[in-house]
Every structure is written in structure tokens, then in C-alpha cells.
Scaffold this motif. Structure first.
Motif, short mmCIF file in Angstrom:
data_model
loop_
_atom_site.label_atom_id
_atom_site.label_comp_id
_atom_site.label_asym_id
_atom_site.label_seq_id
_atom_site.Cartn_x
_atom_site.Cartn_y
_atom_site.Cartn_z
N GLY A 37 5.29 -7.33 10.89
CA GLY A 37 5.20 -7.31 9.44
C GLY A 37 4.26 -8.36 8.89
N TYR A 38 4.58 -8.80 7.69
CA TYR A 38 3.72 -9.67 6.88
C TYR A 38 4.52 -10.90 6.46
CZ TYR A 38 1.33 -11.22 2.62
OH TYR A 38 0.71 -11.97 1.65
N ALA A 39 3.87 -12.07 6.48
CA ALA A 39 4.50 -13.31 6.02
C ALA A 39 3.62 -13.97 4.97
CB ALA A 39 4.71 -14.27 7.18
N ASP A 40 4.24 -14.48 3.92
CA ASP A 40 3.56 -15.22 2.86
C ASP A 40 4.19 -16.61 2.82
OD1 ASP A 40 1.96 -15.80 0.62
OD2 ASP A 40 3.59 -15.24 -0.74
N VAL A 41 3.37 -17.64 3.08
CA VAL A 41 3.85 -19.02 3.17
C VAL A 41 3.30 -19.83 2.01
CG1 VAL A 41 3.97 -21.07 4.63
CG2 VAL A 41 3.86 -18.81 5.69
N ASP A 42 4.18 -20.50 1.27
CA ASP A 42 3.79 -21.35 0.14
C ASP A 42 4.37 -22.74 0.34
OD1 ASP A 42 2.41 -19.43 -1.49
OD2 ASP A 42 4.36 -18.56 -1.99
N THR A 43 3.71 -23.74 -0.27
CA THR A 43 4.23 -25.11 -0.23
C THR A 43 4.20 -25.69 -1.64
OG1 THR A 43 2.12 -26.25 0.07
CG2 THR A 43 3.19 -25.40 2.06
N THR A 167 9.04 -13.02 4.33
CA THR A 167 8.57 -12.06 5.33
C THR A 167 9.11 -10.68 5.01
OG1 THR A 167 10.44 -12.49 6.81
CG2 THR A 167 8.45 -13.81 7.15
N PHE A 168 8.29 -9.68 5.30
CA PHE A 168 8.73 -8.29 5.27
C PHE A 168 8.32 -7.68 6.59
CE2 PHE A 168 8.03 -3.78 4.83
CZ PHE A 168 9.30 -3.38 4.45
N GLN A 169 9.30 -7.13 7.32
CA GLN A 169 9.00 -6.58 8.63
C GLN A 169 9.68 -5.23 8.83
OE1 GLN A 169 8.38 -9.51 11.90
NE2 GLN A 169 9.88 -10.68 10.72
N ILE A 170 9.03 -4.39 9.61
CA ILE A 170 9.65 -3.16 10.08
C ILE A 170 10.06 -3.42 11.52
CG2 ILE A 170 8.49 -1.61 8.49
CD1 ILE A 170 6.54 -0.94 10.74
N ARG A 171 11.14 -2.75 11.93
CA ARG A 171 11.67 -3.02 13.27
C ARG A 171 12.15 -1.74 13.93
NH1 ARG A 171 16.93 -6.50 13.10
NH2 ARG A 171 15.36 -8.06 12.80
N ALA A 172 12.15 -1.76 15.23
CA ALA A 172 12.73 -0.69 16.03
C ALA A 172 13.56 -1.34 17.12
CB ALA A 172 11.64 0.18 16.65
N THR A 173 14.78 -0.85 17.30
CA THR A 173 15.66 -1.42 18.32
C THR A 173 16.29 -0.30 19.15
OG1 THR A 173 17.56 -1.48 16.82
CG2 THR A 173 16.22 -3.48 16.97
N TYR A 174 16.61 -0.65 20.36
CA TYR A 174 17.37 0.25 21.22
C TYR A 174 18.78 -0.31 21.33
CZ TYR A 174 19.01 2.97 25.13
OH TYR A 174 19.76 3.80 25.92
N ARG A 175 19.76 0.54 21.10
CA ARG A 175 21.17 0.14 21.11
C ARG A 175 21.83 0.61 22.40
NH1 ARG A 175 23.26 -1.70 16.80
NH2 ARG A 175 21.83 -2.10 15.13
N PHE A 176 22.54 -0.31 23.05
CA PHE A 176 23.20 0.04 24.30
C PHE A 176 24.61 -0.52 24.35
CE2 PHE A 176 20.14 -3.34 24.71
CZ PHE A 176 20.82 -4.38 25.29
#
Length: 176
Positions: A37-43, A167-176
Motif C-alpha cells: 500500500g501507501y504511507a504518508d509520513v508527517d512531522t 497507511t492504507f494497504q490491501i492484503r491477502a492472507t491464507y487461513r489454516f
């Protein structure tokens, strides 16, 4: 401000979900996967900010209580985000708790936890994050989703600089 919006959105969506169809999926068990995904960092220092690509690995465990799911996990993200000329964000480690409400085969959840950010020149620092996400079971043990997180690191490594990251992220996971 963003963390309050994310939290309010997650809380507001929970009652709406009760009117929707019950879930046919079981969220109990371990999972592992990846995210990007994307991260935007500010200080709090003028001109010291940056944004860019972030992504990494996720592992965790969820327990399905019927309509509700509670879980814990660890995320490790790689990054190469220049924050002004002061530093480059290299990675972020998160230890998280999450809880959510099942909507069909999806899970609308809130998450909170510990974060550690590492830079090339300023060292690393501990902070916290809060956020929300939605994940859906798509079959064969696979789930996909998205997550937005607000991070805060006060007085980064005793430098006097306060750091906030979204941060905004897309994710894929495998569940077991």
C-alpha cells in the motif's frame, strides 16, 4: 484527527451490520500473507515529510465467537520513504489486536496496538497505531481486504520530533 474518524467509522458501522445477513464463514485459526500500500509520513518540523510505497508480511490468529471475531497479529512492512532530508523510513513492525463484526463473508474490524518504526539515520522508536479495516473470505482459505492505520511516534528517538504516519494497504492472507 484521522484516528478519531477511523474509530468512529468502525463503531458506527457495527450496528448497521446487524441488519445484514449472517456469516457463513468461520474466521477461527491462524493466517499468514502479505500486504502492499501507501504511507504518508508527517512531522512537527516544517518541510520534513514524505510518502511512498510500503508493504510486507502479516501473521496472526483470529477466534470466531459467532457474530464477533477477536484476534491478534504481527505485521512487518518494508519501506524506502524519504522523510525530507532527515531520514528514510526503512521498516515498521506492528503488534496488533483486532476485533470486528461479521457481515456475510466479510469482517468489519477495528485494530490497535504497538508500532516500531526504523529509519536509516535517526534510529528506531516505539509508538502506537489505531485503525480500521474490512476483510472478506473468498474461498479455499484465502481472504482479501484493506486496512487504514494512523500511527503516532512522540519525540522520535528523543530527537524532539513528533512523527505521524497514515497507511492504507490491501492484503491477502491464507487461513489454516
Amino acid at each position: 484527527m484521522l484516528r478519531q474518524i477511523a474509530l468512529a467509522s468502525a463503531i458506527a458501522a457495527i450496528p448497521a451490520g446487524s441488519a445484514l445477513a449472517q456469516s457463513s464463514g468461520d474466521w477461527s485459526g491462524f493466517y499468514a500473507g502479505g500486504q502492499i500500500g501507501y504511507a504518508d509520513v508527517d512531522t512537527n518540523v516544517a518541510g520534513v515529510e514524505g510518502d511512498g510505497l510500503i508493504g510486507g508480511l502479516v501473521v496472526g490468529y483470529d477466534h470466531d465467537f459467532g457474530d464477533w471475531v477477536l484476534g491478534a497479529g504481527v505485521d512487518y512492512d518494508f519501506a524506502d520513504i524519504e522523510v525530507g532530508t532527515a531520514a528514510t523510513l526503512e521498516n515498521v513492525l506492528r503488534v496488533k489486536a483486532r476485533g470486528g463484526y461479521k457481515i456475510g463473508d466479510g469482517l468489519l474490524y477495528g485494530t490497535v496496538g504497538f508500532a516500531d518504526a526504523d529509519t536509516d539515520t535517526l534510529g528506531s522508536d516505539d509508538g502506537y497505531f489505531i485503525g480500521a479495516g474490512y476483510e472478506m473470505l473468498v474461498g479455499g482459505g484465502l481472504s482479501v481486504g484493506g486496512e487504514i492505520l494512523y500511527h503516532e511516534f512522540d519525540d522520535f528517538n528523543s530527537s524532539g520530533v513528533d512523527v505521524e504516519a497514515t497507511t492504507f494497504q490491501i492484503r491477502a492472507t491464507y487461513r489454516f
